[in-house]
Design an enzyme around this catalytic site. Structure first.
Site, mmCIF file in Angstrom:
data_model
loop_
_atom_site.group_PDB
_atom_site.id
_atom_site.type_symbol
_atom_site.label_atom_id
_atom_site.label_comp_id
_atom_site.label_asym_id
_atom_site.label_seq_id
_atom_site.Cartn_x
_atom_site.Cartn_y
_atom_site.Cartn_z
ATOM 1 N N CYS B 114 30.753 -15.892 -5.223
ATOM 2 C CA CYS B 114 31.731 -15.005 -4.604
ATOM 3 C C CYS B 114 32.787 -15.923 -4.000
ATOM 4 O O CYS B 114 32.546 -16.520 -2.957
ATOM 5 C CB CYS B 114 31.085 -14.140 -3.523
ATOM 6 S SG CYS B 114 32.303 -13.211 -2.566
ATOM 7 N N CYS B 117 34.043 -14.628 -0.376
ATOM 8 C CA CYS B 117 33.207 -14.632 0.831
ATOM 9 C C CYS B 117 31.767 -14.976 0.461
ATOM 10 O O CYS B 117 31.480 -16.120 0.122
ATOM 11 C CB CYS B 117 33.314 -13.300 1.565
ATOM 12 S SG CYS B 117 33.135 -11.853 0.492
ATOM 13 N N SER B 118 30.859 -14.019 0.527
ATOM 14 C CA SER B 118 29.448 -14.326 0.267
ATOM 15 C C SER B 118 28.722 -13.130 -0.339
ATOM 16 O O SER B 118 27.558 -12.909 -0.058
ATOM 17 C CB SER B 118 28.765 -14.757 1.559
ATOM 18 O OG SER B 118 28.881 -13.725 2.528
ATOM 19 N N CYS B 119 29.410 -12.335 -1.168
ATOM 20 C CA CYS B 119 28.779 -11.176 -1.807
ATOM 21 C C CYS B 119 27.561 -11.634 -2.604
ATOM 22 O O CYS B 119 27.635 -12.589 -3.374
ATOM 23 C CB CYS B 119 29.777 -10.463 -2.720
ATOM 24 S SG CYS B 119 31.165 -9.780 -1.801
#
Lengths: 101, 216
Positions: B114, B117-119
């Site tokens: 991602c 971000c941090s999906c």
């Protein structure tokens, strides 16, 4: 009703609007191929500011040749690809003939 | 006052402390949390329990899904067509985002990142590892995926397309690694033990029954 179908060539808008935007900068202005249509989702650039995100936007997986993105300046093999999930308002139809392969 | 004959600074330790809040969003989170508690909307304990529940999630649910897909072709077809409804058959709740399952083959190797971000498919893989959230992994994976794979000890032949999936929106990706050779007749439970977290992100292959790695 979705505007694009798998196999369609699409270009990502080369735009840099302010605010909460989900389209990765490194893909803006590039042309790729639609892999799949995921359905329609609330518009994240409106949701981020407490709005309803309506009307929803069609979301597609679009795949790009690594070479089209990095022009050799990376560590990948010929034929490697990168795919991102992009909302329809960022996409325009592109000529099929641009396909390199 | 030196307690053992030398003068050292006890403020410096090797264990990094949690940073004091300094960013606007951190103050916003604290203010919102305290207001919700003061107004009785949620209790401090409920918040802590929720954080603990998320931190306790592990990749076991993901491994269970993959092992089932390896042994049941119909299940795998449904899983590839609709992740959310198909994992629900196993009693696994995946809500809020669309779960899309992709399959690694001899011709195509997926790996997930991602960049924004941090999906991450947290309901089935647990919290993402720190490296998954690092700027380094996020920036490099889309540009030098083969260098990143090499650092994970994963060698994908150049004849196999590496496809980096950047989960930029409402989709969470789960990778079905290739089933290792020599696993015919193994139980679903035994197969699940071969499915590591990294193999479901695509930074690794699944384990072989002897504990080694499968050739990509």
């Amino acid at each position: 009703m979705s505007r694009f179908a798998p196999g369609d060539r699409v270009s990502v808008a080369k735009a840099f609007p302010p605010g909460h935007v989900r389209t990765p900068t490194f893909l803006r202005g590039l042309t790729g191929t639609v892999v799949r249509h995921f359905g329609a989702f609330p518009n994240p650039s409106l949701l981020a500011y407490g709005m309803s995100g309506q009307p929803p936007l069609n979301l597609y997986q679009v795949v790009f040749d690594m070479d089209d993105v990095w022009d050799g300046d990376g560590e990948y093999a010929a034929g490697d690809t990168v795919a991102a999930d992009i909302y329809e308002n960022w996409l325009e139809a592109a000529p099929q003939s641009n396909r390199k392969d | 006052m030196p307690h053992d004959g030398h003068d050292h600074d006890h403020a410096t330790t090797f264990q990094p402390d949690i940073k004091e809040p300094s960013e606007e969003w951190e103050f916003l989170e604290i203010a919102l949390r305290e207001l919700l508690i003061d107004k009785g909307v949620v209790s401090a304990r409920e918040i802590a329990d929720t954080v603990e529940a998320w931190e306790n999630k592990t990749p076991e649910a993901g491994a269970q899904i993959i092992a089932k897909a390896w042994t049941d072709a119909d299940f795998k077809s449904r899983l590839l067509a609709n992740g959310n409804s198909t994992v629900a058959e196993l009693g696994i709740v995946f809500e809020g985002t669309q779960l899309v399952v992709v399959e690694n083959t001899a011709d195509l190797h997926h790996m997930v990142v991602c960049t924004l971000c941090s999906c991450y498919p947290r309901p089935i893989l647990g919290m993402p590892p720190l490296w998954y959230k690092s700027k380094s992994y996020r920036a490099r994976t889309v540009r030098e995926p083969r260098a990143v794979l090499a650092e994970f000890g994963t060698d994908i032949p150049t004849s196999t397309e590496v496809r980096v999936l950047d989960s930029t929106a409402d989709i969470r990706y789960l990778v079905i690694p290739r089933r290792p050779d020599g696993t015919d007749g193994m139980s679903v439970e035994a197969l699940a033990a071969l499915v590591t977290r990294d193999s479901m992100i695509g930074t690794a292959t699944a384990l072989q029954p002897d504990g080694g790695r499968t050739a990509a």
